[in-house]
Design a protein around this motif. Sequence first.
Motif, mmCIF file in Angstrom:
data_model
loop_
_atom_site.group_PDB
_atom_site.id
_atom_site.type_symbol
_atom_site.label_atom_id
_atom_site.label_comp_id
_atom_site.label_asym_id
_atom_site.label_seq_id
_atom_site.Cartn_x
_atom_site.Cartn_y
_atom_site.Cartn_z
ATOM 1 N N ARG A 199 -7.039 5.351 -7.409
ATOM 2 C CA ARG A 199 -6.195 6.109 -6.486
ATOM 3 C C ARG A 199 -5.538 7.301 -7.193
ATOM 4 O O ARG A 199 -5.493 8.416 -6.681
ATOM 5 N N THR A 243 1.620 6.336 -7.244
ATOM 6 C CA THR A 243 0.575 7.266 -7.714
ATOM 7 C C THR A 243 0.927 8.722 -7.405
ATOM 8 O O THR A 243 0.493 9.620 -8.122
ATOM 9 N N ASN A 244 1.721 8.944 -6.376
ATOM 10 C CA ASN A 244 2.193 10.312 -6.111
ATOM 11 C C ASN A 244 3.069 10.806 -7.262
ATOM 12 O O ASN A 244 2.945 11.956 -7.710
ATOM 13 N N GLU A 284 1.084 4.160 -2.930
ATOM 14 C CA GLU A 284 1.028 5.597 -2.649
ATOM 15 C C GLU A 284 2.195 6.313 -3.319
ATOM 16 O O GLU A 284 2.028 7.360 -3.948
ATOM 17 N N GLN A 299 0.825 -1.201 0.000
ATOM 18 C CA GLN A 299 0.000 0.000 0.000
ATOM 19 C C GLN A 299 0.866 1.260 0.000
ATOM 20 O O GLN A 299 0.563 2.249 -0.679
ATOM 21 N N ASN A 300 1.951 1.232 0.728
ATOM 22 C CA ASN A 300 2.875 2.371 0.721
ATOM 23 C C ASN A 300 3.522 2.541 -0.651
ATOM 24 O O ASN A 300 3.720 3.665 -1.132
ATOM 25 N N LYS A 356 -6.156 11.566 -6.877
ATOM 26 C CA LYS A 356 -5.070 12.512 -6.630
ATOM 27 C C LYS A 356 -5.001 13.587 -7.714
ATOM 28 O O LYS A 356 -4.557 14.706 -7.460
#
Length: 281
Positions: A125, A77-78, A74, A70-71, A129
């Motif tokens: 996700r 997708t960041n 993140e 999950q990290n 963002k």
Amino acid sequence: MSIGHNENKNMTFIKTIPVFLITLFVVTSTFGQESKQKTKILLLGTVHFETPHTDHFELKVDDFFNVKRQNELEDLTNVLSQTKATKVMIERPIENQRSCDSLYFLYLKNQYKLTVSEREQIGFRLAKKLKLNHVNCIDKFYGMRDSLMAVTAQQNNQLYLLKDLGTTANALISDYDNQLKNGTITQVLKYINKPEELKRNLSIYLKFMAKIGAGKNFAGAETVSDWYLRNLAIYSNIINQVEHSDKYVILIFGQGHIPILKHLLQNNDDFEIIELNSVLK
């Protein structure tokens, strides 16, 4: 003498006008084409997170719900959100757009928990963002004539081709499995989207399948054509849903689709392919 000379000058001037207009048209048209804004498109080939059991050769993936993965999602997708893309396109049937919209709307309101699918884990996700109101469904499924190809291989003493195909496909899956066990999601995506890896996947269809039944019933070539047809339909959905105002689009699809889609989009001058390794450093 002077009258005739003036007439010749006038005739020369009249003849020059069409040439000038044609030249002006060509220059203007060329300038217009050069100044046209192309849509940048990033093709993100993925492994299927949920092991959907729709492919003959599948990667048995691990738990993408664990904290580590999950990290990593993140982080991925960041980075992708920095593109400021105006559309995110996913491998979900176009006829499921309405249900997809409903789920995504609930997700935006924090009323929906993402499933394990990369369509949501990455697609939803990322779209959130990017502050998008919509995720584009562009898949179109066409069945492949695998059974006819297998019968033809048996009838033509070409079962060795299916055996070699299986060996090659399993080696590819084993390689990607090893990459996934030892690397982050970003590292895996960078690896499987290398030009040589895209070619490696497509060659399974072109090296083995297309040869089966050649010169007789072309069952292998027809099976490959089914795969190309699906990707052509996906391509049609892409170009139909991209608008003039879209400066940047991200497409998230199974890695096997990418080499064909990339070829099609590279030959459409409305688009500029963005290489994944230029975004995922």
